[in-house]
Design an enzyme around this catalytic site. Sequence first.
Site, PDB file in Angstrom:
ATOM      1  N   GLY A 310       0.823  -1.194   0.000  1.00 22.81           N
ATOM      2  CA  GLY A 310       0.000   0.000   0.000  1.00 22.81           C
ATOM      3  C   GLY A 310       0.865   1.255   0.000  1.00 22.81           C
ATOM      4  O   GLY A 310       1.906   1.317  -0.662  1.00 22.81           O
ATOM      5  N   SER A 311       0.462   2.269   0.784  1.00 17.65           N
ATOM      6  CA  SER A 311       1.092   3.591   0.726  1.00 17.65           C
ATOM      7  C   SER A 311       2.543   3.614   1.201  1.00 17.65           C
ATOM      8  O   SER A 311       3.231   4.626   1.008  1.00 17.65           O
ATOM      9  CB  SER A 311       0.280   4.593   1.536  1.00 17.65           C
ATOM     10  OG  SER A 311      -0.966   4.823   0.918  1.00 17.65           O
ATOM     11  N   ILE A 312       3.028   2.546   1.808  1.00 19.70           N
ATOM     12  CA  ILE A 312       4.451   2.458   2.137  1.00 19.70           C
ATOM     13  C   ILE A 312       5.279   2.663   0.868  1.00 19.70           C
ATOM     14  O   ILE A 312       6.351   3.268   0.884  1.00 19.70           O
ATOM     15  CB  ILE A 312       4.777   1.070   2.759  1.00 19.70           C
ATOM     16  CG1 ILE A 312       4.123   0.927   4.134  1.00 19.70           C
ATOM     17  CG2 ILE A 312       6.276   0.854   2.857  1.00 19.70           C
ATOM     18  CD1 ILE A 312       4.710   1.781   5.218  1.00 19.70           C
ATOM     19  N   PHE A 313       4.736   2.183  -0.270  1.00 25.85           N
ATOM     20  CA  PHE A 313       5.467   2.250  -1.538  1.00 25.85           C
ATOM     21  C   PHE A 313       5.545   3.682  -2.083  1.00 25.85           C
ATOM     22  O   PHE A 313       6.356   3.960  -2.974  1.00 25.85           O
ATOM     23  CB  PHE A 313       4.805   1.336  -2.572  1.00 25.85           C
ATOM     24  CG  PHE A 313       5.654   1.079  -3.791  1.00 25.85           C
ATOM     25  CD1 PHE A 313       6.728   0.192  -3.747  1.00 25.85           C
ATOM     26  CD2 PHE A 313       5.393   1.740  -4.987  1.00 25.85           C
ATOM     27  CE1 PHE A 313       7.518  -0.041  -4.862  1.00 25.85           C
ATOM     28  CE2 PHE A 313       6.180   1.508  -6.115  1.00 25.85           C
ATOM     29  CZ  PHE A 313       7.256   0.619  -6.044  1.00 25.85           C
ATOM     30  N   LYS A 314       4.737   4.594  -1.552  1.00 28.15           N
ATOM     31  CA  LYS A 314       4.838   5.998  -1.977  1.00 28.15           C
ATOM     32  C   LYS A 314       6.227   6.561  -1.663  1.00 28.15           C
ATOM     33  O   LYS A 314       6.638   7.553  -2.262  1.00 28.15           O
ATOM     34  CB  LYS A 314       3.762   6.832  -1.291  1.00 28.15           C
ATOM     35  CG  LYS A 314       2.352   6.537  -1.787  1.00 28.15           C
ATOM     36  CD  LYS A 314       1.314   7.282  -0.959  1.00 28.15           C
ATOM     37  CE  LYS A 314      -0.096   6.883  -1.399  1.00 28.15           C
ATOM     38  NZ  LYS A 314      -1.142   7.442  -0.520  1.00 28.15           N
TER      39      LYS A 314
END
Length: 588
Positions: A310-314
């Site tokens: 999820g948003s960790i990859f941002k």
Amino acid sequence: MKIIHKRIYITLIFILLLISGLGARLIQLQLVSTESFTDKNINLIEGSVKQRTQEMLVDDGRGKFEDKNGQSLTSITHNRLVLFPFLEKMKWPVQQVSEIVGMQPRELTNRLANAKTPVVITKELSHAQVEKINALKVPGVFGIPLKDERPVPLAEHLIGLEAQSKQIIEEKYSDKLKNGAIKSTTPVGISGMQRAFDEFLLPEQESKLLYHVDRLGGPMFGIDVKYTGTANPYYPVRVRTTLDLSAQELVENTLNHYKLKDGGAVLIDIKNNKVIAMASRPSINKKDPFKKQNGSDSVENRLLTPQTPGSIFKTVTAAAALEQNKIQPSFTYNCDKSIYGNNVEEDHQKGQLTFEESFAQSCNATFAQLAKEMIISNPNILEQYADKLGLIQPVGWTGDVFHFEHFKQFLGEKSGRVWTNDREKKVPNAVAQTAIGQLDVKVTPLAVANMMATIARGGEKKQVKAVDALDYKNNTSLYTFKEHELKGDTINKATAASMQQLLKGVVQSEKGTGRRFQTLPYEVAGKSGTAEINVKDDIVNKWFAGYFPADDPKYAMVVVDLNTKSAISPTNSVFYDIVKGMYDLNTR
């Protein structure tokens, strides 16, 4: 008369043949096949000794796992009183022994009643009590340190399991089996570091207290109890891990307190990239360790297995945008829109946000737009920066150790991925999903923790260690695992510095997704993540990854709750309590 004589001769010949057969059988048993009787290769000498020997196992001789300070990770040592059964039939100074250990004489004699094997008195003794008991020099009365398994296992997925496996013995150790160095029943490692380091851990000899008995259980050859154990000063080998026992207990207890069912936490020392604590859930099913739980074997370490971030990859998308000069300081992004350009629900609308505000509040639209712009000129941009941050290759320590090529400390660690199909790089909606860590993106929690450590170090990539050294029994070194760089390009220092500010903003910003951590005694920098796994049933992976203290980084940590519901996930609570616990450990 002749008929009678003939019958007598036949009978005598039969008896003579029978006696000869019995004699031949005795010769076979006592002289010929003493060590390999029948096709099962039964050792008759060993069997006869066992028949008249009572013994107590003190140590199985297998190598041990210790934390960085030399404390056992798998067992707890207690000083115990051991009484041998033959004491019941003789006069011994029970009054003196009872006074030393602080028990009534009747308690000791009752424990010996009808005992067939050595009796262990479970009351723990001090070192002084042990010395007093052994100073009495009473045969069959000993004060000795005995090891008990920890009631709550520590780092069980990382350390792994040992068990009897005839198949592994025959496949890996056929030579040792043939020359008698090990038996087909010798326990071997079947998972984790027990398996990875198995050849170093195999036992040389068990340590036992033993005595010989007659058929009634009485002592033979006097009442001398002997200690048998290896006199080899080098074995068993000790595996000196990088774990800190206190930190490991803190992580385990916190996960248990919040009842985190699937996922875990990993804590890394940033300076040298060593694992301080690692705990995976669910716990191992000891009766059937390879039984599936939540779709995976119970022995599988979730922190070494790729998960949707999820948003960790941002963090990756942001690093790429910064290093490619795609960020305009005053430019704002419409965070009332979804990644597909539609209006989001009113309670999820964030208005117009800058790049920094978008990262702090985790606006999906911003990073979808940036990725779609960057991928036009470089279709491989996202996997390139995922690799620069160490997310898609195995990050655990690997190297040549003696004759072992590409020895791995983290057995079973898997690689991450960004894409499964290059065609999707040309599909805007697929690019948008990938930019925010959805679609086919999968990374291991260990790699995410390593990414945070890399950013905190200013972009320097290193392999992660879980073991510092192998030590001989006499404390000399067998092998030391040196630090290894993680191969490949990395982000530049300017990008790392910008990423550090972004990660701080997640916590320091008034509307940041990590603002809860503002009250901690250590300042935290990090990134939250909620990955959609099953939209219909509202099943998600819930993450928080970061490092602390933010201005003087010492620790990187990831907490992940897998296949859960966002509203009930304890991820942030676990992260909060571990950070506070580490502060307490360091300042007490």
